[in-house]
Design a protein around this motif. Structure first.
Motif, short mmCIF file in Angstrom:
data_model
loop_
_atom_site.label_atom_id
_atom_site.label_comp_id
_atom_site.label_asym_id
_atom_site.label_seq_id
_atom_site.Cartn_x
_atom_site.Cartn_y
_atom_site.Cartn_z
N VAL A 312 -88.45 43.60 -74.63
CA VAL A 312 -87.33 44.34 -74.06
C VAL A 312 -87.30 45.73 -74.68
O VAL A 312 -87.31 45.88 -75.90
CB VAL A 312 -86.00 43.61 -74.34
CG1 VAL A 312 -84.82 44.43 -73.82
CG2 VAL A 312 -86.01 42.22 -73.71
N LYS A 313 -87.29 46.74 -73.83
CA LYS A 313 -87.22 48.12 -74.33
C LYS A 313 -85.76 48.45 -74.62
O LYS A 313 -84.98 48.78 -73.71
CB LYS A 313 -87.80 49.10 -73.32
CG LYS A 313 -87.92 50.52 -73.85
CD LYS A 313 -88.67 51.42 -72.89
CE LYS A 313 -88.74 52.85 -73.41
NZ LYS A 313 -89.39 52.97 -74.72
N ALA A 314 -85.38 48.32 -75.87
CA ALA A 314 -84.01 48.58 -76.29
C ALA A 314 -84.00 48.83 -77.78
O ALA A 314 -84.80 48.24 -78.53
CB ALA A 314 -83.09 47.41 -75.93
N ARG A 315 -83.09 49.67 -78.20
CA ARG A 315 -82.93 49.95 -79.62
C ARG A 315 -81.70 49.20 -80.13
O ARG A 315 -80.56 49.57 -79.82
CB ARG A 315 -82.78 51.45 -79.85
CG ARG A 315 -82.69 51.84 -81.31
CD ARG A 315 -82.77 53.34 -81.45
NE ARG A 315 -82.73 53.76 -82.84
CZ ARG A 315 -82.85 55.01 -83.25
NH1 ARG A 315 -83.04 55.97 -82.36
NH2 ARG A 315 -82.80 55.32 -84.52
N VAL A 316 -81.92 48.15 -80.89
CA VAL A 316 -80.83 47.35 -81.41
C VAL A 316 -80.08 48.17 -82.45
O VAL A 316 -80.68 48.71 -83.39
CB VAL A 316 -81.35 46.04 -82.03
CG1 VAL A 316 -80.20 45.26 -82.69
CG2 VAL A 316 -82.03 45.18 -80.96
N THR A 317 -78.76 48.27 -82.27
CA THR A 317 -77.94 49.07 -83.18
C THR A 317 -76.98 48.22 -84.02
O THR A 317 -76.56 48.66 -85.09
CB THR A 317 -77.11 50.10 -82.40
OG1 THR A 317 -76.32 49.42 -81.41
CG2 THR A 317 -78.02 51.11 -81.71
N THR A 318 -76.64 47.02 -83.54
CA THR A 318 -75.68 46.18 -84.24
C THR A 318 -76.08 44.71 -84.12
O THR A 318 -76.49 44.27 -83.03
CB THR A 318 -74.25 46.35 -83.68
OG1 THR A 318 -73.91 47.73 -83.71
CG2 THR A 318 -73.24 45.56 -84.51
N VAL A 319 -75.98 43.99 -85.21
CA VAL A 319 -76.18 42.54 -85.23
C VAL A 319 -74.89 41.92 -85.76
O VAL A 319 -74.43 42.28 -86.85
CB VAL A 319 -77.37 42.13 -86.11
CG1 VAL A 319 -77.45 40.61 -86.24
CG2 VAL A 319 -78.68 42.68 -85.54
N VAL A 320 -74.30 41.01 -84.99
CA VAL A 320 -73.06 40.35 -85.39
C VAL A 320 -73.31 38.85 -85.49
O VAL A 320 -73.79 38.24 -84.53
CB VAL A 320 -71.92 40.62 -84.39
CG1 VAL A 320 -70.66 39.85 -84.81
CG2 VAL A 320 -71.63 42.11 -84.30
N LYS A 351 -81.38 51.62 -88.99
CA LYS A 351 -79.99 52.07 -88.80
C LYS A 351 -79.17 51.05 -88.02
O LYS A 351 -78.36 51.40 -87.15
CB LYS A 351 -79.97 53.44 -88.11
CG LYS A 351 -80.69 54.51 -88.91
CD LYS A 351 -80.64 55.85 -88.24
CE LYS A 351 -81.39 56.91 -89.04
NZ LYS A 351 -81.41 58.21 -88.37
N ILE A 352 -79.38 49.78 -88.33
CA ILE A 352 -78.66 48.69 -87.68
C ILE A 352 -77.44 48.31 -88.52
O ILE A 352 -77.53 48.19 -89.75
CB ILE A 352 -79.57 47.46 -87.49
CG1 ILE A 352 -80.74 47.80 -86.56
CG2 ILE A 352 -78.77 46.28 -86.92
CD1 ILE A 352 -81.77 46.69 -86.43
N ASN A 353 -76.30 48.12 -87.89
CA ASN A 353 -75.12 47.58 -88.55
C ASN A 353 -75.21 46.06 -88.54
O ASN A 353 -75.27 45.45 -87.47
CB ASN A 353 -73.84 48.00 -87.82
CG ASN A 353 -73.56 49.49 -87.94
OD1 ASN A 353 -74.08 50.15 -88.82
ND2 ASN A 353 -72.75 50.01 -87.04
N PHE A 354 -75.22 45.44 -89.71
CA PHE A 354 -75.24 43.99 -89.82
C PHE A 354 -73.83 43.53 -90.20
O PHE A 354 -73.33 43.83 -91.29
CB PHE A 354 -76.25 43.54 -90.87
CG PHE A 354 -77.68 43.74 -90.45
CD1 PHE A 354 -78.35 42.75 -89.75
CD2 PHE A 354 -78.34 44.92 -90.72
CE1 PHE A 354 -79.67 42.93 -89.35
CE2 PHE A 354 -79.66 45.12 -90.33
CZ PHE A 354 -80.31 44.11 -89.63
N LEU A 355 -73.19 42.78 -89.30
CA LEU A 355 -71.79 42.39 -89.47
C LEU A 355 -71.64 40.89 -89.26
O LEU A 355 -72.48 40.24 -88.63
CB LEU A 355 -70.91 43.15 -88.49
CG LEU A 355 -71.04 44.68 -88.52
CD1 LEU A 355 -70.36 45.29 -87.31
CD2 LEU A 355 -70.45 45.24 -89.81
N ILE A 356 -70.55 40.36 -89.77
CA ILE A 356 -70.26 38.94 -89.63
C ILE A 356 -68.79 38.76 -89.32
O ILE A 356 -67.94 39.51 -89.83
CB ILE A 356 -70.67 38.16 -90.91
CG1 ILE A 356 -70.52 36.66 -90.71
CG2 ILE A 356 -69.89 38.63 -92.13
CD1 ILE A 356 -71.13 35.84 -91.83
#
Length: 567
Positions: A312-320, A351-356
């Protein structure tokens, strides 16, 4: 095979797929594409429903000078440029090496890939000069081999550096022999070979001291001199190996000196001087394509389906992380829900935000405890407010060294500016520390094609005035690649040593001493951040991480088996 058995197996595989896992791979370079291939190879019972690779850059073809690229995006280090006439030029990882066992295994598994000569454009060029030059600045050259017949160049270098060259050669060969044992260990299911960190890998090979010391410290231990000895000073044409050839090679490969890189980096840079280097015809990016293609073939062979592996051509910016899974976002858009993640790109550059989600209120997001080193604020954030972690694992705090790749055509290198006669210009020029400072922070200049196509590595962008001085008024700027943008870089800043950190970056399912079930983030890029950055190390990180994830998902189980005594 009996038709009814085939139907039964197909239905069984479909049933497995319905309750199977979803795995996201963030990054489509060597690390990410090899992870997908190894996962597909392990998943013989079709327990994984989908393997999805997220990649924002161009990895399926060469880039062109007309491609609009994000200035702050790193992209794969095996990307290449295609000129208007079809010739290709590697921008980053230009060469492979005969000691790249996992990379060569992937290449040999694909009949469509052809191995070719390094530093070529895919077209024969009989007018290319050869030779190497090491520039020390202010018109001084430490070494020039272009004026010496090819058969005598080894003697020229051996005579200049003497026993120091032999000492480093022996150390490099010994390290390569130990390193060659690693693929067999990684493919074993013996419990001792499920390595949790790069440090465990280097310990298993007996290379941990080399990885944890600076190259300067290693050279001291080998007895390599810091200047010409009094005895050699009476001989003509004597030089200092560590401040000339060794320093220049580390500068061009990593933009770091001997005191900055670790011992593994230094020995690996030196190893290629013995030959055995190659490139892929048409571009090294084809290795990525091949890994994904072979992964799809594995899916078809094991599961009878061609789907289940997507790019998938996408730039992941956030992981929740929510209760049961990870949610991935590209900007405001959710791009998928996954059970496990392989982060196959450097934390510093992603530059990914890793959140929970908060245990008390799912609408409240807090920093994800990556490797247990994230400090959570005492005051919870406002509802719906995404915050960055206060601290990240040590690997992500080390910067990547700035490197710019500049490609020009229709150029004539100004030999007089470098205090040389045009007829004695070597094809490849590397600089020492002094040479780099006096030559606009340039670490290498290489003639790629005899009609005036040059590739330049530098620690900063080169303005038009510098390029005009070097290449004349009629040069054409084909491409300028600033690796990682203004806040990034090409390779890790090793700061003179390695460090200890685990492949497992986050785990939400630890119920005992061993992790099990979904809910993990694995980080193969830690392999290059502790040791060295090259295609083979990325492949090693991918296989080590995939093996841990495969065990976690029940694709493989540790088995006591004999490991050869010499291992």
């Amino acid at each position: 095979m009996n038709r009814s058995i085939q139907i039964a197996l197909y239905l069984l595989n479909l049933a497995n797929l319905c309750r199977a896992q979803q795995v996201a791979v963030i990054g489509g370079g060597i690390s990410g594409s090899f992870t997908a291939r190894y996962l597909a190879e392990y998943d013989k019972e079709c327990k994984i429903k989908n393997i999805t690779i997220f990649e924002a850059g161009i990895v399926d073809r060469p880039i062109s000078s007309t491609d609009l690229t994000d200035a702050e995006f790193q992209g794969s280090r095996v990307s290449c440029l295609q000129l208007k006439d079809g010739r290709t030029i590697e921008l980053g990882a230009s060469i492979g090496y005969k000691g790249f066992h996992l990379v060569l295994e992937m290449i040999h598994g694909d009949a469509d890939i052809e191995i070719g000569e390094p530093f070529t454009t895919g077209r024969a060029d009989k007018f290319l000069p050869d030779g190497l030059g090491i520039y020390n600045g202010q018109g001084v050259w430490s070494l020039i081999t272009s004026s010496v017949p090819k058969l005598l160049r080894k003697f020229q270098i051996a005579g200049r550096y003497g026993m120091d060259l032999i000492r480093v050669s022996r150390a490099s060969q010994a390290a390569q022999e130990k390193f060659a044992q690693l693929p067999e260990l990684l493919k074993s299911n013996h419990p001792d070979t499920f390595y949790q960190s790069p440090e465990e890998i280097w310990q298993a090979l007996g290379l941990e001291k080399v990885a944890l010391a600076s190259f300067d410290q290693l050279l001291d231990a080998l007895g390599v001199g810091k200047d010409v000895s009094w005895l050699r000073s009476y001989l003509p044409y004597q030089g200092v190996l560590r401040s000339e050839l060794l320093e220049a090679m580390n500068l061009v490969n990593y933009n770091q000196g001997n005191d900055q890189v670790n011992g593994l980096v230094g020995l690996a840079s030196f190893a290629v001087t013995a030959g055995g280097v190659f490139s892929i015809e048409g571009g090294n990016f084809k290795i990525l394509q091949s890994a994904i293609r072979q992964a799809k073939e594995d899916r078809l062979r094991h599961c009878g389906v061609t789907h289940g592996l997507n790019v998938v051509k996408a730039r992941v910016t956030t992981v929740v992380k929510e209760t049961e899974s990870f949610l991935l976002f590209a900007g405001e858009e959710m791009v998928g829900r996954f059970d496990d993640i392989v982060l196959a790109t450097p934390l510093q550059l992603s530059k990914i935000n890793f959140l929970i989600q908060s245990d008390m209120d799912s609408a409240v997001l807090r920093p994800m405890p990556l490797a247990g080193l994230v400090k959570v604020n005492d005051t919870p954030p406002e509802e719906g407010h995404m915050v960055l972690p206060d601290a990240l694992p040590e690997p992500s705090t080390r910067r990547y060294t700035p490197v710019t790749t500049t490609v020009v055509s229709n150029a004539t290198l100004n030999a007089h500016y470098l205090a040389l006669d045009p007829s004695s210009l070597p094809r490849s020029i590397m600089t020492t520390k002094q040479g780099k400072l006096s030559l606009h922070n340039i670490t290498a200049i290489t003639l790629i094609a005899s009609d005036g196509v040059y590739k330049v590595f530098s620690a900063e962008r080169l303005n038009s005035s510098v390029l005009k001085t070097l290449f004349g008024p009629y040069y054409v700027l084909e491409l300028e690649k600033v690796w990682g943008g203004p806040n990034g870089g090409a390779t890790p800043d090793y700061q003179g040593s390695g460090f200890s950190s685990h492949f497992l970056l986050y785990d939400s399912a630890v119920t005992s001493d061993e992790a099990s079930g979904p809910g993990a983030i694995y980080y193969p890029s830690i392999m290059e951040q502790m040791s060295l950055a090259c295609m083979e190390i990325s492949a090693i990180g991918a296989l080590a991480v995939t093996k841990l994830l495969a065990r976690r998902l029940g694709l493989i189980t540790p088995q006591i088996e004999e490991i050869r005594d010499e291992l």
